[in-house]
Motif scaffolding. Structure first.
Motif, short mmCIF file in Angstrom:
data_model
loop_
_atom_site.label_atom_id
_atom_site.label_comp_id
_atom_site.label_asym_id
_atom_site.label_seq_id
_atom_site.Cartn_x
_atom_site.Cartn_y
_atom_site.Cartn_z
N ALA A 69 0.83 -1.20 0.00
CA ALA A 69 0.00 0.00 0.00
C ALA A 69 0.86 1.25 0.00
CB ALA A 69 -0.92 0.00 1.22
N VAL A 70 1.92 1.25 0.83
CA VAL A 70 2.79 2.42 0.93
C VAL A 70 3.65 2.57 -0.32
CG1 VAL A 70 4.68 3.46 2.22
CG2 VAL A 70 2.80 2.36 3.44
N LEU A 71 4.26 1.47 -0.76
CA LEU A 71 5.14 1.54 -1.92
C LEU A 71 4.36 1.85 -3.20
CD1 LEU A 71 7.49 -1.47 -1.09
CD2 LEU A 71 7.91 0.96 -0.72
N GLY A 72 3.12 1.42 -3.26
CA GLY A 72 2.31 1.70 -4.43
C GLY A 72 1.92 3.16 -4.55
N ALA A 73 2.09 3.93 -3.45
CA ALA A 73 1.73 5.35 -3.47
C ALA A 73 2.93 6.25 -3.68
CB ALA A 73 1.03 5.72 -2.16
N ILE A 74 4.10 5.68 -3.94
CA ILE A 74 5.31 6.47 -4.14
C ILE A 74 5.24 7.28 -5.43
CG2 ILE A 74 7.74 6.24 -4.82
CD1 ILE A 74 8.11 4.25 -2.62
N VAL A 75 5.63 8.56 -5.35
CA VAL A 75 5.70 9.39 -6.54
C VAL A 75 7.15 9.76 -6.87
CG1 VAL A 75 3.40 10.33 -6.25
CG2 VAL A 75 5.33 11.52 -5.21
N GLY A 76 8.01 9.81 -5.85
CA GLY A 76 9.42 10.08 -6.07
C GLY A 76 9.72 11.52 -6.47
N GLY A 77 10.99 11.77 -6.81
CA GLY A 77 11.41 13.09 -7.22
C GLY A 77 11.23 14.14 -6.14
N THR A 78 11.11 15.40 -6.55
CA THR A 78 10.93 16.49 -5.59
C THR A 78 9.61 16.36 -4.85
OG1 THR A 78 12.20 17.97 -7.03
CG2 THR A 78 10.84 19.00 -5.34
N ALA A 79 8.57 15.92 -5.56
CA ALA A 79 7.27 15.72 -4.90
C ALA A 79 7.38 14.66 -3.82
CB ALA A 79 6.22 15.32 -5.93
N GLY A 80 8.12 13.58 -4.11
CA GLY A 80 8.31 12.53 -3.12
C GLY A 80 9.08 13.03 -1.91
N ALA A 81 10.05 13.94 -2.13
CA ALA A 81 10.81 14.51 -1.03
C ALA A 81 9.92 15.35 -0.12
CB ALA A 81 11.97 15.34 -1.56
N ILE A 82 9.01 16.11 -0.71
CA ILE A 82 8.08 16.93 0.07
C ILE A 82 7.17 16.05 0.91
CG2 ILE A 82 6.13 18.52 -0.10
CD1 ILE A 82 7.50 19.68 -2.62
N ILE A 83 6.63 15.00 0.28
CA ILE A 83 5.76 14.08 1.01
C ILE A 83 6.56 13.37 2.10
CG2 ILE A 83 4.41 11.95 0.81
CD1 ILE A 83 3.63 12.91 -2.03
N GLY A 84 7.81 12.99 1.78
CA GLY A 84 8.65 12.31 2.76
C GLY A 84 8.92 13.16 3.98
N GLN A 85 9.14 14.47 3.80
CA GLN A 85 9.34 15.36 4.93
C GLN A 85 8.11 15.39 5.83
OE1 GLN A 85 10.37 19.01 2.84
NE2 GLN A 85 12.51 18.83 3.50
N ARG A 86 6.94 15.43 5.21
CA ARG A 86 5.70 15.44 5.98
C ARG A 86 5.54 14.15 6.77
NH1 ARG A 86 1.04 18.55 4.80
NH2 ARG A 86 -0.79 17.85 5.96
N MET A 87 5.89 13.02 6.14
CA MET A 87 5.77 11.74 6.81
C MET A 87 6.81 11.57 7.92
SD MET A 87 3.16 10.14 5.65
CE MET A 87 2.04 10.13 4.24
N ASP A 88 7.98 12.16 7.74
CA ASP A 88 8.99 12.13 8.81
C ASP A 88 8.41 12.73 10.09
OD1 ASP A 88 11.01 10.93 7.34
OD2 ASP A 88 11.93 12.82 6.75
N LYS A 89 7.78 13.89 9.97
CA LYS A 89 7.22 14.58 11.13
C LYS A 89 6.08 13.78 11.74
CE LYS A 89 8.45 19.17 9.38
NZ LYS A 89 7.94 20.48 8.89
N LYS A 90 5.24 13.21 10.87
CA LYS A 90 4.10 12.44 11.38
C LYS A 90 4.58 11.18 12.09
CE LYS A 90 0.46 13.19 11.19
NZ LYS A 90 -0.46 13.82 12.19
N ALA A 91 5.59 10.52 11.56
CA ALA A 91 6.12 9.31 12.20
C ALA A 91 6.69 9.63 13.58
CB ALA A 91 7.20 8.68 11.32
N GLU A 92 7.38 10.75 13.71
CA GLU A 92 7.93 11.16 15.01
C GLU A 92 6.79 11.40 16.01
OE1 GLU A 92 10.37 14.54 14.39
OE2 GLU A 92 11.91 13.45 13.25
N GLU A 93 5.73 12.03 15.53
CA GLU A 93 4.58 12.31 16.38
C GLU A 93 3.91 11.02 16.85
OE1 GLU A 93 0.10 14.08 15.69
OE2 GLU A 93 1.77 15.03 14.62
N LEU A 94 3.71 10.09 15.93
CA LEU A 94 3.07 8.83 16.28
C LEU A 94 3.95 8.02 17.24
CD1 LEU A 94 1.69 7.79 12.78
CD2 LEU A 94 0.32 8.46 14.78
N ASP A 95 5.24 8.02 16.98
CA ASP A 95 6.16 7.26 17.82
C ASP A 95 6.14 7.78 19.25
OD1 ASP A 95 8.15 5.18 18.09
OD2 ASP A 95 9.66 6.76 18.25
N GLU A 96 5.97 9.08 19.39
CA GLU A 96 5.93 9.69 20.72
C GLU A 96 4.61 9.41 21.43
OE1 GLU A 96 6.16 14.19 22.70
OE2 GLU A 96 6.92 13.82 20.66
N ASN A 97 3.51 9.35 20.66
CA ASN A 97 2.18 9.23 21.26
C ASN A 97 1.73 7.80 21.50
OD1 ASN A 97 1.94 12.01 21.26
ND2 ASN A 97 0.80 12.08 19.33
#
Length: 237
Positions: A69-97
Motif C-alpha cells: 500500500a505504501v510503496l504503491g503510493a510512491i511518486v518520487g522526485g521532488t514531490a516525493g521529497a516533500i511528502i517524505g518530509q511530511r511523513m517524517d514529522k508524522k512518524a515522530e509524532e506517532l512514535d511519541e504518542n
C-alpha cells in the motif's frame, strides 16, 4: 560503506473504501536507496532514478500488504521529497504518542504495527480497553492530517484452520476501523483487509514468534488527491 537492498515485487492494494479487499495489481521490481540517506533524500533519489516506480528500505517485521500500500503510493522526485518530509514529522509524532505500537517509515509513508495481543483477547475480535486508548491516540493524531489515506490489515498466527484465521483477521481489522471512525476519522479514508496467517513476520513454531504474527498493521500514505496536488505544485516551479 552504505549498503543497498533490492526488495522483491509486492502486491498493490486497490482502493475499496472501508471494505475488505484482495490485492489485484502487481507492482514492478522495487529498488531501495542506500541506508545512509535520509527518508527525504530517498524519496528524491527514487524518483530521479526510476520515475517513482520504486520502493524504499523497510523493516522485516512488516507484512507485504502494508508494504504494498505504501510503496504503491510512491511518486518520487521532488514531490516525493516533500511528502517524505511530511511523513517524517508524522512518524515522530506517532512514535511519541503510541506506547504499544511500532512505528516505521516506509518509502513515502508509515507503517504502524499494533500487537494484537494488546488489542484483542485470544480468539476474539472485541477491542480491549487498553487498545481503545492506543487507537484513540492514533485517531487524534491522524484527524489533523486529512491528506493521508489509511489501510488497516489484520493478521493471525497459524494455529487453527486457514479459513477461520482469515475471518478472524478480517473481524479484527473491522473492529479497529470502526473504532477509528467512532473517534472521528473519515470513513472514506479507511480501507480494511485481513490476511489471516499468510504474512508471518516470525516463525510460527515458537510462542514468541506466534505472538509477533498476531498483529494489526496500519499503513499510512498520501492520498491520491494530495499526491497530485504536490506534483502539480512542483511542476509549476
Amino acid at each position: 560503506m552504505a549498503r543497498c537492498t533490492t526488495i522483491r515485487p509486492v502486491m498493490r492494494p486497490t482502493r475499496l473504501s472501508f471494505r475488505l479487499f484482495v490485492p489485484l495489481l502487481a507492482v514492478g521490481l522495487l529498488v531501495v536507496g542506500c541506508s545512509s540517506l535520509s527518508n527525504t533524500e530517498k524519496g528524491a533519489a527514487i524518483g530521479a532514478g526510476a520515475g517513482g516506480a520504486a520502493g524504499a528500505a523497510v523493516g522485516k517485521a512488516v507484512g507485504e500488504t502494508a508494504k504494498g500500500a505504501v510503496l504503491g503510493a510512491i511518486v518520487g522526485g521532488t514531490a516525493g521529497a516533500i511528502i517524505g518530509q511530511r511523513m517524517d514529522k508524522k512518524a515522530e509524532e506517532l512514535d511519541e504518542n503510541l506506547e504499544n505500537a511500532k512505528v516505521q517509515r516506509v518509502g513515502e509513508g508509515i507503517v504502524v504495527t499494533f500487537d494484537s495481543g494488546l488489542l484483542f483477547d485470544f480468539d476474539s475480535a472485541a477491542l480491549r480497553d487498553d487498545a481503545r486508548t492506543d487507537l484513540r491516540e492514533f485517531a487524534g493524531s491522524m484527524k489533523d492530517d486529512p491528506q493521508t489515506d489509511i489501510l488497516i490489515v489484520g493478521h493471525t498466527d497459524s494455529i487453527g484452520a486457514d479459513t477461520y484465521n482469515q475471518r478472524l483477521s478480517e473481524r479484527r481489522a473491522r473492529s479497529a476501523g470502526e473504532y477509528l471512525v467512532d473517534q472521528g476519522l473519515a470513513r472514506d479514508r479507511l480501507t480494511l483487509t485481513g490476511k489471516g496467517e499468510t504474512e508471518p513476520v516470525a516463525s510460527n513454531k515458537t510462542e514468541s514468534g506466534r505472538q509477533l504474527n498476531r498483529r494489526v498493521e496500519v499503513a499510512i500514505y498520501a492520498s491520491k488527491e494530495y499526491r497530485e496536488k504536490v506534483q502539480k505544485s512542483v511542476s509549476r516551479r
